[in-house]
Motif scaffolding. Structure first.
Motif, PDB file in Angstrom:
ATOM      1  N   SER A 303       0.645  -1.193   0.094  1.00 25.11           N
ATOM      2  CA  SER A 303      -0.027  -0.030   0.229  1.00 25.11           C
ATOM      3  C   SER A 303       0.670   1.325  -0.057  1.00 25.11           C
ATOM      4  O   SER A 303       0.492   2.240   0.694  1.00 25.11           O
ATOM      5  CB  SER A 303      -0.908  -0.104   1.185  1.00 25.11           C
ATOM      6  OG  SER A 303      -1.700  -1.066   1.112  1.00 25.11           O
ATOM      7  N   ILE A 304       1.831   1.200  -0.764  1.00 27.39           N
ATOM      8  CA  ILE A 304       3.003   2.444  -0.831  1.00 27.39           C
ATOM      9  C   ILE A 304       2.384   3.032  -2.265  1.00 27.39           C
ATOM     10  O   ILE A 304       2.817   2.229  -3.219  1.00 27.39           O
ATOM     11  CB  ILE A 304       4.466   2.022  -0.610  1.00 27.39           C
ATOM     12  CG1 ILE A 304       4.843   1.227   0.628  1.00 27.39           C
ATOM     13  CG2 ILE A 304       5.364   2.953  -0.767  1.00 27.39           C
ATOM     14  CD1 ILE A 304       6.108   0.850   0.902  1.00 27.39           C
ATOM     15  N   ALA A 305       2.284   4.216  -2.288  1.00 22.84           N
ATOM     16  CA  ALA A 305       1.699   4.866  -3.605  1.00 22.84           C
ATOM     17  C   ALA A 305       3.268   5.627  -4.007  1.00 22.84           C
ATOM     18  O   ALA A 305       4.005   6.341  -3.030  1.00 22.84           O
ATOM     19  CB  ALA A 305       0.828   6.005  -3.167  1.00 22.84           C
ATOM     20  N   ILE A 306       3.510   5.655  -5.186  1.00 22.04           N
ATOM     21  CA  ILE A 306       4.888   6.041  -5.522  1.00 22.04           C
ATOM     22  C   ILE A 306       4.444   7.444  -6.214  1.00 22.04           C
ATOM     23  O   ILE A 306       3.684   7.491  -7.234  1.00 22.04           O
ATOM     24  CB  ILE A 306       5.722   5.346  -6.562  1.00 22.04           C
ATOM     25  CG1 ILE A 306       5.883   4.082  -5.832  1.00 22.04           C
ATOM     26  CG2 ILE A 306       6.674   6.091  -7.261  1.00 22.04           C
ATOM     27  CD1 ILE A 306       6.607   3.210  -6.946  1.00 22.04           C
ATOM     28  N   MET A 339       9.636   1.396   4.571  1.00 23.00           N
ATOM     29  CA  MET A 339       8.442   1.771   4.917  1.00 23.00           C
ATOM     30  C   MET A 339       7.728   0.545   5.217  1.00 23.00           C
ATOM     31  O   MET A 339       6.821   0.736   6.092  1.00 23.00           O
ATOM     32  CB  MET A 339       7.798   2.585   3.784  1.00 23.00           C
ATOM     33  CG  MET A 339       8.329   4.120   3.674  1.00 23.00           C
ATOM     34  SD  MET A 339       7.263   5.157   2.612  1.00 23.00           S
ATOM     35  CE  MET A 339       7.662   4.518   1.085  1.00 23.00           C
ATOM     36  N   GLY A 340       8.016  -0.585   4.445  1.00 22.19           N
ATOM     37  CA  GLY A 340       7.479  -1.676   4.887  1.00 22.19           C
ATOM     38  C   GLY A 340       7.753  -2.418   6.437  1.00 22.19           C
ATOM     39  O   GLY A 340       6.882  -2.924   6.880  1.00 22.19           O
ATOM     40  N   ASP A 341       9.049  -1.880   6.631  1.00 24.05           N
ATOM     41  CA  ASP A 341       9.531  -2.488   7.988  1.00 24.05           C
ATOM     42  C   ASP A 341       8.784  -1.642   9.103  1.00 24.05           C
ATOM     43  O   ASP A 341       8.756  -2.228  10.070  1.00 24.05           O
ATOM     44  CB  ASP A 341      11.079  -2.174   8.263  1.00 24.05           C
ATOM     45  CG  ASP A 341      11.686  -2.821   7.067  1.00 24.05           C
ATOM     46  OD1 ASP A 341      11.375  -4.050   6.842  1.00 24.05           O
ATOM     47  OD2 ASP A 341      13.047  -2.940   7.063  1.00 24.05           O
ATOM     48  N   GLU A 342       8.145  -0.543   8.810  1.00 25.71           N
ATOM     49  CA  GLU A 342       7.533   0.217   9.813  1.00 25.71           C
ATOM     50  C   GLU A 342       6.339  -0.348  10.106  1.00 25.71           C
ATOM     51  O   GLU A 342       5.630  -0.294  11.167  1.00 25.71           O
ATOM     52  CB  GLU A 342       7.425   1.669   9.306  1.00 25.71           C
ATOM     53  CG  GLU A 342       8.649   2.414   9.287  1.00 25.71           C
ATOM     54  CD  GLU A 342       9.248   2.557  10.541  1.00 25.71           C
ATOM     55  OE1 GLU A 342       8.881   3.715  11.128  1.00 25.71           O
ATOM     56  OE2 GLU A 342      10.278   1.923  10.977  1.00 25.71           O
TER      57      GLU A 342
END
Length: 437
Positions: A303-306, A339-342
């Motif tokens: 769910s990360i927007a670029i 950001m995925g690790d967060e």
């Protein structure tokens, strides 16, 4: 007559004739004779001293000349002199050894016409562009990399310094050129570049291995669609359905999905191939878009927007497209992983920003900004060190390889912590004009 004149001057006009003889005069004025003899002796001594001094100066001059000649001939660099007309005035043994020309063949002849009359591409090298002539014109020393020619007609790369020769009045009367053959250094640099290229290629293969699951999933979607559409076409034909419109629509969908699958395979193949031998003119925005197409599925899963902020007015730059794409991909995947690790701890936007712009006319810049766990001050200093990593499963080579790639292109790669959250990695690359300089 001389005797009588002497008696007249010595005795005086009041002396009685015949009373004084020459001996009487000598007895009376003996000290004048002593002074005369002493003066003659002193003059003889001074002449002898001057002659000896002149011989000593000649010997000293000859010794200095021999000493200078010994020094010139003992160094490994070629050294030769040039007068204002461009004629060679001296040359050491290294010049003879490196160029194949004997010193007596060089003396009095144009050094430009004999040593660097042609550029690397075979075109003529005009005298007005010769740095040696320019040094004699403005009196400023220069350090240049150029091409010299041997007597046998072969060329070799050199690194040389041209410095003005000035007289006692401070006026330029010529120049001295010190040069060295850098063929071996160029070969070692090329070997190092090849090793770095191979290491970067291995890193790209490793990256594709790490992304294999995501790529397989992305590739499976168009393949599954192709299978479904073709099966539908077969069923319609078996059922005797002659609806050309339905078949044509299904075949268009098959073509679109096959094109999609082909694009995925093309991107992968282009990314893992070896870099070419020479840079090409590339559009940095196109490279960024290629990277986004590769990491898009991986970012979507988390769910990360670029967010792309690309300056469309950027000039093309000379670069190895694959290597710059590799750097951008490495930075982007690191940002996604950060950001995925967060996980759920990351509050607010989960945007990953990639920006391109030109801070000046001499360079372009790319930045990848994430909202991950960020970098501590100690990590900022060590993040590009080989085998240093903040990941539990990382090897710590990606950023080190990326830094070498950017530096080999004449650019710079660095990282800064964000004020709010996460970190930003930047790299700059020179424009075409700067690269040619």
């Amino acid at each position: 007559a001389v005797h009588e004149l002497f008696l007249e001057l010595a005795i005086g006009p009041y002396a009685e004739p015949g009373r004084f003889t020459f001996v009487d005069v000598v007895r009376r004025y003996w000290y004048w004779f002593v002074l005369g003899v002493a003066a003659l002796a002193l003059m003889a001594a001074m002449v002898t001293w001057v002659l000896r001094l002149n011989q000593a100066l000649k010997r000293a001059k000859l010794g200095l000349e021999r000493r200078y000649e010994l020094i010139l001939n003992s160094v490994g660099e070629g050294i030769y002199g040039v007068d204002l007309a461009g004629r060679s005035t001296f040359a050491n043994k290294a010049t003879e050894r490196i160029t194949g020309w004997r010193a007596d063949e060089l003396l009095g002849r144009s050094q430009h016409d004999m040593l660097h009359h042609t550029k690397a591409d075979g075109s003529a090298h005009p005298r007005e562009e010769c740095m040696v002539y320019q040094t004699m014109q403005d009196g400023q020393p220069r350090h240049v990399e150029d091409l010299f020619w041997r007597k046998d007609g072969t060329s070799f790369p050199v690194e040389y310094t041209a410095a003005p020769i000035k007289d006692l009045k401070g006026e330029t009367v010529g120049a001295v050129v010190v040069f060295r053959d850098v063929t071996e250094r160029r070969r070692l640099e090329e070997d190092e570049r090849q090793r770095q290229s191979e290491l970067a290629h291995v890193a790209r293969l490793s990256t594709m291995g790490e992304m294999a699951t995501t790529i397989a999933h992305e590739l499976n979607q168009p393949l599954s669609a192709i299978s479904n559409y073709t099966s539908a076409c077969v069923r319609m034909i078996d059922a005797g359905m002659r609806g050309d419109a339905e078949l044509l629509k299904a075949l268009h969908l098959v073509g679109n999905q096959s094109q999609r699958a082909g694009d995925i395979i093309r991107r992968i193949r282009n990314f893992i191939r070896k870099a070419g031998p020479a840079p090409e003119q590339v559009d940095i925005n196109d490279l960024v878009r290629e990277v986004v197409s590769l990491v898009g599925p991986e970012a979507g899963k988390q769910s990360i927007a670029i967010d792309l902020q690309l300056d469309d007015a950027l000039p093309r730059i000379p670069a190895h497209a694959i290597e710059i794409e590799q750097v951008t991909l490495n930075l982007t995947r690191n940002a996604i992983e950060a950001m995925g690790d967060e996980g759920e701890e990351l509050n607010g936007s989960r945007d990953l920003q990639i920006r391109t712009w030109a801070p000046d006319e001499r360079s372009i810049q790319v930045s990848v900004r994430d909202r991950g766990h960020g970098l501590r001050d100690s990590a900022v200093k060590r993040v590009f060190t080989p085998f240093f990593t903040t990941k539990s499963t990382g090897m710590g080579l990606g950023l080190s390889i990326s830094q070498r790639i950017i530096e080999s292109h004449g650019g710079k790669l660095w990282a800064t912590p964000n004020e709010d959250h996460g970190a930003t990695f930047h790299f700059s690359l020179p424009t075409a004009d700067v690269a040619r300089d």
